[in-house]
Design an enzyme around this catalytic site. Sequence first.
Site, PDB file in Angstrom:
ATOM      1  N   ARG A 162      29.753 108.000 -24.744  1.00 55.49           N
ATOM      2  CA  ARG A 162      30.522 106.978 -25.533  1.00 55.49           C
ATOM      3  C   ARG A 162      32.287 108.270 -26.937  1.00 55.49           C
ATOM      4  O   ARG A 162      31.614 109.483 -27.286  1.00 55.49           O
ATOM      5  CB  ARG A 162      30.760 105.893 -26.680  1.00 55.49           C
ATOM      6  CG  ARG A 162      29.785 105.294 -26.519  1.00 55.49           C
ATOM      7  CD  ARG A 162      29.127 104.295 -27.097  1.00 55.49           C
ATOM      8  NE  ARG A 162      27.968 103.142 -26.438  1.00 55.49           N
ATOM      9  CZ  ARG A 162      26.923 103.591 -26.617  1.00 55.49           C
ATOM     10  NH1 ARG A 162      26.387 104.322 -26.767  1.00 55.49           N
ATOM     11  NH2 ARG A 162      25.718 102.467 -25.593  1.00 55.49           N
ATOM     12  N   LYS A 191      25.498 103.716 -30.909  1.00 53.64           N
ATOM     13  CA  LYS A 191      26.104 102.658 -32.238  1.00 53.64           C
ATOM     14  C   LYS A 191      24.378 101.821 -33.086  1.00 53.64           C
ATOM     15  O   LYS A 191      23.620 102.897 -32.143  1.00 53.64           O
ATOM     16  CB  LYS A 191      25.805 101.501 -30.812  1.00 53.64           C
ATOM     17  CG  LYS A 191      27.328 101.565 -29.956  1.00 53.64           C
ATOM     18  CD  LYS A 191      27.419 100.162 -29.550  1.00 53.64           C
ATOM     19  CE  LYS A 191      28.943 100.371 -28.445  1.00 53.64           C
ATOM     20  NZ  LYS A 191      28.709  98.942 -27.716  1.00 53.64           N
ATOM     21  N   HIS A 257      35.630 105.101 -20.951  1.00 50.17           N
ATOM     22  CA  HIS A 257      35.007 104.611 -20.194  1.00 50.17           C
ATOM     23  C   HIS A 257      34.868 104.737 -19.038  1.00 50.17           C
ATOM     24  O   HIS A 257      33.663 104.764 -18.507  1.00 50.17           O
ATOM     25  CB  HIS A 257      34.716 103.427 -20.919  1.00 50.17           C
ATOM     26  CG  HIS A 257      33.906 102.453 -21.821  1.00 50.17           C
ATOM     27  ND1 HIS A 257      32.840 102.839 -22.373  1.00 50.17           N
ATOM     28  CD2 HIS A 257      33.221 101.609 -20.510  1.00 50.17           C
ATOM     29  CE1 HIS A 257      31.967 101.679 -22.945  1.00 50.17           C
ATOM     30  NE2 HIS A 257      32.317 101.243 -21.578  1.00 50.17           N
ATOM     31  N   ARG A 260      32.259 107.343 -18.279  1.00 49.88           N
ATOM     32  CA  ARG A 260      30.757 107.548 -18.827  1.00 49.88           C
ATOM     33  C   ARG A 260      30.598 106.346 -17.019  1.00 49.88           C
ATOM     34  O   ARG A 260      29.545 106.133 -17.092  1.00 49.88           O
ATOM     35  CB  ARG A 260      30.937 105.997 -19.826  1.00 49.88           C
ATOM     36  CG  ARG A 260      30.157 105.179 -20.666  1.00 49.88           C
ATOM     37  CD  ARG A 260      30.045 105.070 -21.662  1.00 49.88           C
ATOM     38  NE  ARG A 260      28.574 103.909 -21.614  1.00 49.88           N
ATOM     39  CZ  ARG A 260      27.504 104.309 -22.248  1.00 49.88           C
ATOM     40  NH1 ARG A 260      27.444 105.982 -22.537  1.00 49.88           N
ATOM     41  NH2 ARG A 260      26.585 104.046 -23.008  1.00 49.88           N
ATOM     42  N   HIS A 283      22.276 102.930 -23.595  1.00 52.56           N
ATOM     43  CA  HIS A 283      21.557 101.443 -23.846  1.00 52.56           C
ATOM     44  C   HIS A 283      20.856 100.636 -24.401  1.00 52.56           C
ATOM     45  O   HIS A 283      19.423 101.379 -24.030  1.00 52.56           O
ATOM     46  CB  HIS A 283      21.576 100.855 -21.986  1.00 52.56           C
ATOM     47  CG  HIS A 283      23.197 100.858 -21.269  1.00 52.56           C
ATOM     48  ND1 HIS A 283      23.624 100.634 -20.277  1.00 52.56           N
ATOM     49  CD2 HIS A 283      24.453 101.393 -22.011  1.00 52.56           C
ATOM     50  CE1 HIS A 283      24.850 100.981 -19.994  1.00 52.56           C
ATOM     51  NE2 HIS A 283      25.840 101.318 -20.911  1.00 52.56           N
ATOM     52  N   TYR A 292      25.312  98.812 -12.421  1.00 51.57           N
ATOM     53  CA  TYR A 292      25.615 100.026 -11.459  1.00 51.57           C
ATOM     54  C   TYR A 292      24.878  99.729 -10.203  1.00 51.57           C
ATOM     55  O   TYR A 292      25.202 100.511  -9.549  1.00 51.57           O
ATOM     56  CB  TYR A 292      24.944 101.626 -12.830  1.00 51.57           C
ATOM     57  CG  TYR A 292      26.259 101.581 -13.646  1.00 51.57           C
ATOM     58  CD1 TYR A 292      27.752 101.593 -13.559  1.00 51.57           C
ATOM     59  CD2 TYR A 292      24.924 101.663 -15.000  1.00 51.57           C
ATOM     60  CE1 TYR A 292      28.064 101.275 -14.463  1.00 51.57           C
ATOM     61  CE2 TYR A 292      26.059 101.501 -16.728  1.00 51.57           C
ATOM     62  CZ  TYR A 292      27.355 101.480 -16.096  1.00 51.57           C
ATOM     63  OH  TYR A 292      28.055 102.497 -17.259  1.00 51.57           O
TER      64      TYR A 292
END
Length: 331
Positions: A162, A191, A257, A260, A283, A292
């Site tokens: 990110r 995060k 992104h 990414r 994630h 994906y």
Amino acid sequence: MRDLRTLGPWLRRFLADYIVTERRLARNTQMSYRDSFTLLLPFISTKIRKSADRLNVEDITPALILQFLAHLEESRSCSVQTRNQRLTAIRSFARFVASRDPAHLAWCAQIRAITTKKAAPQPVSWMSRDEMEALVTVPDRQTLRGRAEHALLLFLYNTGARVSEATRLEVGDLQISRRGDNHALVTLHGKGNKIRQCPLWARTEDTLGELIQGRETCEPVFLSRHRKRYTRFGVYRLVERCAAQVPSLAARPITPHVIRHTCACHLLQAGVDLNTIRAWLGHVSLETTNIYAEIDLEMKAKAMALCSAAAPRPERPWKENKGVMAFLNAI
């Protein structure tokens, strides 16, 4: 707080104490909530003709919030996702106030009764290998600035990091020039202060090794042309500027992104399993990574449609003509 009705002290406690100390949420969450109220307070002040410093908690009414959310979409051209994000900040603040002062429970219930809008899922945009390689090679590596920009783009592609993870990266987070068969690694701070490690390609290791030569472990890896740590806006501008110089990408909105997503799609095409990709990208849930897999299924469907083996063949006649003239005509 002496006056439990004044909005300002409540906001200070919410953003400075509750978010940071009690909940220990990420810095980006704090800034996002701050931005929400930076937009909300002037809007309400204009509507009720009252300065922001004199606003009370009850001045944030459900009717004004709905007008504010409509203003975001119509006047500021914000997406439904942004609208919902701003509403989440307001509802979280209302819940905080009600938990500290039961007199505001009814007000909180009215605020939290405002529902989020259902947003259509955004299509996942990604680039082909040739497009990604073209993007990475845009910066002029004959200059110091170009080498730094090339290293940043290559790092984003390699790790799928990110923007916040790339801008926070420090020299001490890199484990390069390791002896033996040990891969170079980078430690990413994601995060919610979650930490993960990601392997680096050999060319990424070499590029970063040249970039950080002579720096201390506490210094940032990626420095802008002003020799300061890259900002989020700076990374976005870099990607947009480089994408504009690639003909096949010039008309498409290319963001960090998208890089990414490109990293994840290329890993999937290379046969990497979804759980490894989930850990690679940081994630929390595998459901987030499943988008994906759906992309991959679409690619397989397109490939099957183009496959000549799937095309219907003409029916064979009951008896084939095996004469010499048929043989000659068939050659």
